[in-house]
Design a protein around this motif. Sequence first.
Motif, PDB file in Angstrom:
ATOM      1  N   THR A 159     -15.409   1.128  22.680  1.00 24.88           N
ATOM      2  CA  THR A 159     -14.434   0.866  21.621  1.00 24.88           C
ATOM      3  C   THR A 159     -14.992   1.463  20.328  1.00 24.88           C
ATOM      4  O   THR A 159     -16.073   1.073  19.882  1.00 24.88           O
ATOM      5  N   VAL A 160     -14.255   2.427  19.766  1.00 25.95           N
ATOM      6  CA  VAL A 160     -14.731   3.179  18.603  1.00 25.95           C
ATOM      7  C   VAL A 160     -13.772   2.946  17.445  1.00 25.95           C
ATOM      8  O   VAL A 160     -12.558   3.099  17.596  1.00 25.95           O
ATOM      9  N   VAL A 161     -14.314   2.583  16.286  1.00 30.14           N
ATOM     10  CA  VAL A 161     -13.517   2.367  15.083  1.00 30.14           C
ATOM     11  C   VAL A 161     -13.964   3.383  14.045  1.00 30.14           C
ATOM     12  O   VAL A 161     -15.143   3.423  13.675  1.00 30.14           O
ATOM     13  N   ILE A 162     -13.019   4.222  13.595  1.00 29.29           N
ATOM     14  CA  ILE A 162     -13.292   5.244  12.591  1.00 29.29           C
ATOM     15  C   ILE A 162     -12.555   4.879  11.312  1.00 29.29           C
ATOM     16  O   ILE A 162     -11.343   4.644  11.322  1.00 29.29           O
ATOM     17  N   ASP A 163     -13.288   4.842  10.219  1.00 23.05           N
ATOM     18  CA  ASP A 163     -12.727   4.499   8.916  1.00 23.05           C
ATOM     19  C   ASP A 163     -12.923   5.691   7.987  1.00 23.05           C
ATOM     20  O   ASP A 163     -14.054   6.139   7.764  1.00 23.05           O
ATOM     21  N   ARG A 164     -11.799   6.222   7.453  1.00 25.04           N
ATOM     22  CA  ARG A 164     -11.853   7.354   6.540  1.00 25.04           C
ATOM     23  C   ARG A 164     -10.720   7.256   5.528  1.00 25.04           C
ATOM     24  O   ARG A 164     -10.069   6.210   5.444  1.00 25.04           O
ATOM     25  N   LEU A 165     -10.455   8.318   4.758  1.00 26.16           N
ATOM     26  CA  LEU A 165      -9.499   8.246   3.664  1.00 26.16           C
ATOM     27  C   LEU A 165      -8.107   7.786   4.099  1.00 26.16           C
ATOM     28  O   LEU A 165      -7.425   7.061   3.392  1.00 26.16           O
ATOM     29  N   ASN A 166      -7.685   8.238   5.274  1.00 26.97           N
ATOM     30  CA  ASN A 166      -6.331   7.895   5.724  1.00 26.97           C
ATOM     31  C   ASN A 166      -6.264   6.542   6.424  1.00 26.97           C
ATOM     32  O   ASN A 166      -5.257   6.215   7.060  1.00 26.97           O
ATOM     33  N   GLY A 167      -7.338   5.761   6.362  1.00 26.26           N
ATOM     34  CA  GLY A 167      -7.315   4.425   6.943  1.00 26.26           C
ATOM     35  C   GLY A 167      -8.239   4.285   8.129  1.00 26.26           C
ATOM     36  O   GLY A 167      -9.051   5.156   8.431  1.00 26.26           O
ATOM     37  N   GLU A 168      -8.115   3.155   8.800  1.00 26.61           N
ATOM     38  CA  GLU A 168      -8.974   2.817   9.929  1.00 26.61           C
ATOM     39  C   GLU A 168      -8.220   3.014  11.237  1.00 26.61           C
ATOM     40  O   GLU A 168      -7.064   2.627  11.368  1.00 26.61           O
ATOM     41  N   SER A 169      -8.897   3.617  12.234  1.00 21.87           N
ATOM     42  CA  SER A 169      -8.293   3.856  13.549  1.00 21.87           C
ATOM     43  C   SER A 169      -9.254   3.392  14.625  1.00 21.87           C
ATOM     44  O   SER A 169     -10.473   3.565  14.500  1.00 21.87           O
ATOM     45  N   ALA A 170      -8.699   2.792  15.697  1.00 20.41           N
ATOM     46  CA  ALA A 170      -9.511   2.312  16.815  1.00 20.41           C
ATOM     47  C   ALA A 170      -9.156   3.089  18.078  1.00 20.41           C
ATOM     48  O   ALA A 170      -7.986   3.427  18.316  1.00 20.41           O
ATOM     49  N   PHE A 171     -10.169   3.384  18.918  1.00 23.81           N
ATOM     50  CA  PHE A 171      -9.970   4.157  20.137  1.00 23.81           C
ATOM     51  C   PHE A 171     -10.751   3.517  21.275  1.00 23.81           C
ATOM     52  O   PHE A 171     -11.843   2.982  21.071  1.00 23.81           O
ATOM     53  N   ASP A 172     -10.174   3.577  22.486  1.00 24.86           N
ATOM     54  CA  ASP A 172     -10.890   3.225  23.707  1.00 24.86           C
ATOM     55  C   ASP A 172     -11.245   4.520  24.431  1.00 24.86           C
ATOM     56  O   ASP A 172     -10.367   5.339  24.725  1.00 24.86           O
ATOM     57  N   VAL A 173     -12.536   4.713  24.718  1.00 26.36           N
ATOM     58  CA  VAL A 173     -13.019   5.980  25.269  1.00 26.36           C
ATOM     59  C   VAL A 173     -13.704   5.707  26.607  1.00 26.36           C
ATOM     60  O   VAL A 173     -14.561   4.817  26.705  1.00 26.36           O
ATOM     61  N   GLY A 174     -13.340   6.484  27.635  1.00 22.69           N
ATOM     62  CA  GLY A 174     -13.962   6.355  28.943  1.00 22.69           C
ATOM     63  C   GLY A 174     -15.368   6.933  28.985  1.00 22.69           C
ATOM     64  O   GLY A 174     -15.791   7.691  28.104  1.00 22.69           O
ATOM     65  N   LEU A 175     -16.120   6.578  30.010  1.00 26.18           N
ATOM     66  CA  LEU A 175     -17.515   6.972  30.153  1.00 26.18           C
ATOM     67  C   LEU A 175     -17.675   8.030  31.233  1.00 26.18           C
ATOM     68  O   LEU A 175     -16.863   8.119  32.157  1.00 26.18           O
ATOM     69  N   SER A 199     -18.912   0.068  20.165  1.00 26.92           N
ATOM     70  CA  SER A 199     -19.564  -0.864  21.080  1.00 26.92           C
ATOM     71  C   SER A 199     -19.040  -0.613  22.492  1.00 26.92           C
ATOM     72  O   SER A 199     -17.991   0.013  22.687  1.00 26.92           O
ATOM     73  N   CYS A 200     -19.781  -1.108  23.475  1.00 26.53           N
ATOM     74  CA  CYS A 200     -19.343  -1.048  24.879  1.00 26.53           C
ATOM     75  C   CYS A 200     -20.075  -2.136  25.647  1.00 26.53           C
ATOM     76  O   CYS A 200     -21.303  -2.187  25.648  1.00 26.53           O
ATOM     77  N   GLY A 201     -19.316  -3.023  26.273  1.00 24.38           N
ATOM     78  CA  GLY A 201     -19.950  -4.136  26.974  1.00 24.38           C
ATOM     79  C   GLY A 201     -20.806  -4.947  26.022  1.00 24.38           C
ATOM     80  O   GLY A 201     -20.354  -5.358  24.950  1.00 24.38           O
ATOM     81  N   ASP A 202     -22.075  -5.161  26.397  1.00 23.67           N
ATOM     82  CA  ASP A 202     -22.973  -5.924  25.530  1.00 23.67           C
ATOM     83  C   ASP A 202     -23.775  -5.031  24.588  1.00 23.67           C
ATOM     84  O   ASP A 202     -24.724  -5.485  23.942  1.00 23.67           O
ATOM     85  N   VAL A 203     -23.385  -3.765  24.494  1.00 24.09           N
ATOM     86  CA  VAL A 203     -24.067  -2.818  23.597  1.00 24.09           C
ATOM     87  C   VAL A 203     -23.266  -2.677  22.313  1.00 24.09           C
ATOM     88  O   VAL A 203     -22.068  -2.373  22.347  1.00 24.09           O
ATOM     89  N   THR A 204     -23.918  -2.909  21.181  1.00 21.64           N
ATOM     90  CA  THR A 204     -23.315  -2.661  19.869  1.00 21.64           C
ATOM     91  C   THR A 204     -24.199  -1.660  19.143  1.00 21.64           C
ATOM     92  O   THR A 204     -25.378  -1.928  18.886  1.00 21.64           O
ATOM     93  N   TYR A 205     -23.629  -0.501  18.825  1.00 19.02           N
ATOM     94  CA  TYR A 205     -24.406   0.557  18.192  1.00 19.02           C
ATOM     95  C   TYR A 205     -24.609   0.282  16.703  1.00 19.02           C
ATOM     96  O   TYR A 205     -23.818  -0.413  16.065  1.00 19.02           O
ATOM     97  N   GLU A 206     -25.664   0.876  16.161  1.00 21.46           N
ATOM     98  CA  GLU A 206     -25.851   0.883  14.715  1.00 21.46           C
ATOM     99  C   GLU A 206     -24.777   1.779  14.103  1.00 21.46           C
ATOM    100  O   GLU A 206     -24.571   2.908  14.555  1.00 21.46           O
ATOM    101  N   PRO A 207     -24.057   1.324  13.079  1.00 24.68           N
ATOM    102  CA  PRO A 207     -23.011   2.156  12.467  1.00 24.68           C
ATOM    103  C   PRO A 207     -23.601   3.428  11.860  1.00 24.68           C
ATOM    104  O   PRO A 207     -24.757   3.449  11.428  1.00 24.68           O
ATOM    105  N   ILE A 208     -22.781   4.482  11.826  1.00 24.83           N
ATOM    106  CA  ILE A 208     -23.202   5.736  11.211  1.00 24.83           C
ATOM    107  C   ILE A 208     -22.102   6.206  10.269  1.00 24.83           C
ATOM    108  O   ILE A 208     -20.939   5.794  10.387  1.00 24.83           O
TER     109      ILE A 208
END
Length: 248
Positions: A159-175, A199-208
Amino acid sequence: MRNDTARARLAGAAIGVGTLVSVTLGSFGPAADAVTEPPPPTITVTPNPVAQGSEVLITVGNCATEPRLHGRGINTGMPALYEIEATPNGDLWTATFTPDRTHDLWIVAECEGAPLATILLDVDAPTLSFTRSGGLFWRPNDEPGRVYGTDCPPGTVATVVIDRLNGESAFDVGLDELGDWQLEFAPLAPGETIHVNASCGDVTYEPISATRETTTSTTPPSPTTSPNDDSSTAPPATPRPSSPNYTG
């Protein structure tokens, strides 16, 4: 001599018409030696996947001389990151090394100058980055960008959340088969910043995040003048009348 001839005639007469005669021929020379090809060299890498900072064992078999081993980054053209020395171990060559980087590696081997199978070593270290090799350095430009995530648990999605000038967008991405994923996004505008959480499952990445530089003018600045210094700017030219003797 007559007796031998008579015996031959009698033996020939004993063979009737239509009788099948089996004749076994002896060997006319030594049997040809069978050609046995030597077994091809082999390579194994264990464990795979491996946790970052854990030891990896490489085993090469059926190689008469010391094999050449190294670990290479997965990006095309990247130099060798690890030069790995093998030591004899009975009929095998073995080597150990510890991957201290977060991204996956190609284990490349040669035996007597011939390449062996290249093995992808999956380094288990969940990482979120703007480059496939795991580095955080990325310079936004007019091209689309990508965000990469690694080592999600099997059976999950990112699950990927991208926040930029045009707002916030969420995506589900396969592995992929290694639990890695990637997502492309549109180019950033000059001065725009992108923030990525995933994030994915019990993994939460450090934001970049990353910011595209604002376009700067390449025109040199105008010279500054002092209000009391009239000599800083040349006066306009005065036309001179033409004359037959004037050569300029």
